[in-house]
Design a protein around this motif. Structure first.
Motif, PDB file in Angstrom:
ATOM      1  N   THR B  44      60.603  82.122  32.358  1.00  0.00           N
ATOM      2  CA  THR B  44      61.024  81.808  31.081  1.00  0.00           C
ATOM      3  C   THR B  44      60.146  80.932  30.280  1.00  0.00           C
ATOM      4  O   THR B  44      59.731  81.083  29.162  1.00  0.00           O
ATOM      5  CB  THR B  44      62.535  81.208  30.746  1.00  0.00           C
ATOM      6  OG1 THR B  44      63.193  82.158  31.558  1.00  0.00           O
ATOM      7  CG2 THR B  44      62.951  80.797  29.446  1.00  0.00           C
ATOM      8  N   GLN B  84      66.234  85.231  27.241  1.00  0.00           N
ATOM      9  CA  GLN B  84      67.149  85.316  28.501  1.00  0.00           C
ATOM     10  C   GLN B  84      68.591  85.563  28.133  1.00  0.00           C
ATOM     11  O   GLN B  84      69.386  86.213  28.586  1.00  0.00           O
ATOM     12  CB  GLN B  84      66.859  84.576  29.573  1.00  0.00           C
ATOM     13  CG  GLN B  84      67.405  84.609  30.928  1.00  0.00           C
ATOM     14  CD  GLN B  84      67.050  83.816  31.867  1.00  0.00           C
ATOM     15  OE1 GLN B  84      66.115  83.083  31.781  1.00  0.00           O
ATOM     16  NE2 GLN B  84      67.661  83.555  33.218  1.00  0.00           N
ATOM     17  N   ASP B 160      62.923  88.742  28.394  1.00  0.00           N
ATOM     18  CA  ASP B 160      63.105  87.932  29.477  1.00  0.00           C
ATOM     19  C   ASP B 160      64.354  88.463  30.237  1.00  0.00           C
ATOM     20  O   ASP B 160      65.318  88.202  29.529  1.00  0.00           O
ATOM     21  CB  ASP B 160      62.983  86.413  28.826  1.00  0.00           C
ATOM     22  CG  ASP B 160      63.108  85.439  29.875  1.00  0.00           C
ATOM     23  OD1 ASP B 160      63.030  85.839  31.069  1.00  0.00           O
ATOM     24  OD2 ASP B 160      63.116  84.094  29.461  1.00  0.00           O
ATOM     25  N   GLU B 161      64.190  88.774  31.388  1.00  0.00           N
ATOM     26  CA  GLU B 161      65.323  89.387  32.174  1.00  0.00           C
ATOM     27  C   GLU B 161      66.158  90.282  31.446  1.00  0.00           C
ATOM     28  O   GLU B 161      67.382  89.988  31.219  1.00  0.00           O
ATOM     29  CB  GLU B 161      66.139  88.164  32.744  1.00  0.00           C
ATOM     30  CG  GLU B 161      65.304  87.424  33.858  1.00  0.00           C
ATOM     31  CD  GLU B 161      66.006  86.555  34.734  1.00  0.00           C
ATOM     32  OE1 GLU B 161      67.155  86.903  34.884  1.00  0.00           O
ATOM     33  OE2 GLU B 161      65.648  85.388  35.144  1.00  0.00           O
TER      34      GLU B 161
END
Ligand SMILES: Nc1ncnc2c1ncn2[C@@H]1O[C@H](COP(=O)(O)OP(=O)(O)OP(=O)(O)O)[C@@H](O)[C@H]1O
Ligand SMILES: [Mg+2]
Lengths: 275, 320
Positions: B44, B84, B160-161
């Motif tokens: 991140t 995320q 992000d993820e």
């Protein structure tokens, strides 16, 4: 990609084909859009308003009917004194939501999206504040309506009431900057609430919102008389009842200006600095 | 060739935690690039620096040739970020969220509304358009979040993820989205903790651990670092695992790759024909082998071989 697991996967191509990127918005348009967002939130989640208005309504009812007779002769007399102060207290309490909302947006990641957009960077702060002014106005209107039902009769008429509310908005706008700073410092919205109320409780209760200054012991008068909330409550009462306003208005404006001048550069700086 | 993303020696500390410890990346324009690492690896932080949200303490980063510090505004006009955690407003409806982003990008109200409905349609969210996002399922939330990143088409998209916490169906949908977005020419940098995700989507990937890139390459190259091929065994009984490992080590010399699954054993093979010898030794000792296969090592095993700990069960690094 033989079979699509997305309902309309093939339209993704059209999304790219149809697209034209516009020029970034003006600062004003960005602030306006974010104020629109704040108002939508009030529309979708009105509980926030009720949360903070329930307590003042309870206070109004309790104080008016239990102490009203003792303090001012009759409940009806007392509410003339109490209501402007209750309005002040309510709106001052609601300012905490500015900090809580900001804190939520930062930790949920929404501000990451805002800050990665090519817009004027302080727009989310100012947009939130603009939305909050709207929230304060709605809350003021609610308190006034309840007051009118309970027998509040402002002698200053509409103009007096509007001037009083305007003054309350000015002071609340200034206070909001403090909670913006708190909102960026602490970890959770709950801690924003707790931290802010450590200041707000003494600020509103050590004032003459509920009882007249001259009924308090001498030493307490010294303290309470210097509280900006006392000045604000005094000014609101005078304006609403059409009485000549003293220096209270000036004190409130001065206090507001000092808070804004000190807090807003700090807040802006903290905001620009990455987290 | 112009790289979509280039970083040199990125360093970032938060107090005593060193989140990035010299990250070097080079990402080809138009590719899908995977940043693979366990919790707290620095994924991140890397993405936030590239999206102009965070300043590195040292090192430099460019996106499409623009420095993320000096030319932050230019970079912001070319990238989109899906963070995320939800980077949409849960208290607004799907439509309102997309209109909001559209307005903040500079669209007129009319164009913003039209763009919002095109996006909702393409993402299969038309029916949920008028509902508050807080009522959405995890998969729908992810999709509206990615849709918000496509209101204006970015040249570089940060995800992000994007599939953490999604069920297999929703994960498949996100994978297809990523492939389709990349097929249109947008460079995608995605982070993930899932080996198979990086393996499936990314042209190249970097394995990142404790703020450092510990391996970089195509997934085939990374797998080659661990051994030519691997023997995957599934045992019928968990209590025979230790015995199996001893026997395998005896046959192969070394080569047992430690893992966390109690009934699985993986061994590195110099050549695939060694598998027969291992299986024979196991059956002579009555170890119950339920399943076996010979193939590439998985990325989990790559991670194990590179770091000595599993990506799924990271050694906690200090304050993370
Ligand atoms: N704002 C911050 N303040 C303090 N420490 C931070 C901050 N952001 C990240 N860290 C620390 O930096 C390290 C790297 O964090 P980062 O979020 O980049 O990891 P990650 O790879 O994204 O992990 P995850 O898979 O959990 O999202 C962690 O140890 C984390 O605790
Ligand atoms: Mg992360």
């Amino acid at each position: 990609m033989t079979t699509s697991v997305l309902p309309n996967g093939e339209r993704i191509h059209e999304l790219f084909a149809m697209h034209r990127r516009p020029n970034p918005p003006s600062a004003l348009s960005a602030v306006g859009t974010l104020a629109w967002r704040a108002m939508l939130k009030i529309k979708h989640v009105p509980f926030q308003l009720f949360d903070v208005t329930v307590m003042p309504i309870m206070f109004t009812l309790l104080f008016t009917y239990i102490f009203g007779g003792a303090l001012e002769g009759s409940p009806r007399q007392y509410i003339q004194y109490l209501l402007p102060g209750i309005l002040v207290q309510t709106v001052v309490f609601i300012t905490v939501y500015t900090g809580m909302g900001l804190n939520t947006d930062i930790h949920k990641g929404l501000f990451d999206r805002f800050r990665s957009l090519p817009m004027w960077q302080p727009a989310p702060l100012l947009g939130a504040l603009a939305g909050d002014l709207f929230r304060y106005s709605v809350a003021s209107a609610m308190i006034l309506v309840i007051g009118l039902i309970l027998g509040f009769r402002p002698q200053g008429g509409i103009v007096g009431v509007l001037l009083a509310v305007a003054l309350v908005l000015v002071f609340s706008f200034a206070l909001s900057w403090l909670w913006i700073i708190v909102g960026m410092l602490v970890r959770t919205p709950e801690s924003v609430m707790t931290t802010s109320f450590i200041f707000l409780m003494p600020l509103t209760f050590a004032s003459d919102i509920f009882v007249r200054l001259d009924t308090m012991p001498r030493w307490l008068q010294e303290v309470v008389g210097r509280n900006p909330v006392t000045h604000l409550a005094n000014a609101s009462r005078d304006l609403m009842h059409g009485e000549p306003v003293g220096n209270d208005v000036l004190w409130v404006l001065l206090a507001s200006a000092v808070i804004v001048l000190v807090a807003s550069p700090i807040a802006m700086r903290m905001y620009r600095k990455e987290r | 060739m112009l790289h979509a993303i280039e970083t040199t020696g990125l360093i970032k500390s938060f107090g005593a935690t060193r989140a990035l410890d010299g990250v070097n990346l080079r990402i080809r324009q138009g590719s899908v690039y995977g940043l693979l690492g366990p919790n707290g690896a620095g994924k991140t932080t890397t993405i936030r620096i590239l999206a102009t949200l965070l300043k590195p303490d040292a090192g430099s980063a460019t996106v499409l040739g623009h420095d993320v510090g000096r030319n932050a505004r230019t970079v912001r006009e070319k990238v989109s970020l899906t963070g995320q955690y939800a980077s949409v407003d849960e208290d607004l409806t799907g439509t309102e969220n997309l209109v909001l982003v559209g307005r903040l990008l500079g669209f007129s109200w009319r164009d913003a509304r039209r763009r919002a409905s095109e996006l909702l349609d393409a993402f299969g969210l038309t029916e949920a358009a008028g509902r508050l996002v807080q009522t959405y399922s995890g998969g729908m939330r992810r999709r509206i979040d990615i849709a918000a990143s496509l209101v204006a088409i970015p040249e570089v998209l940060f995800l992000d993820e994007p599939t953490t916490g999604l069920d297999p169906r929703s994960r498949n949908q996100v994978w297809e989205l990523v492939r389709r977005i990349a097929a249109e020419g947008t460079t995608v940098l995605l982070t993930t903790q899932y080996m198979d995700e990086a393996d499936r989507l990314a042209e190249r990937l970097a394995v990142i651990d404790h703020g450092r890139v510990i391996a970089e390459g195509t997934s085939r190259e990374l797998k080659a670092m661990v051994g030519a091929s691997a023997l995957h065994l599934r045992l019928g009984r968990a209590d025979q695992r230790e015995r199996a490992q001893v026997l395998i080590a005896r046959v192969l010399g070394d080569g047992v790759i430690p893992g966390t699954d109690p009934t699985a054993v993986t061994a590195r093979l110099a050549n695939p024909s060694q598998a027969a010898a291992v299986l024979t030794a196991l059956s002579q000792d009555s170890v119950d082998v339920a399943e076996f296969s010979v193939g590439n090592p998985t990325l989990d095993e790559v991670f194990f071989a590179l770091t000595g700990h599993s990506a799924e069960h990271p050694v906690e690094n200090g304050q993370s």
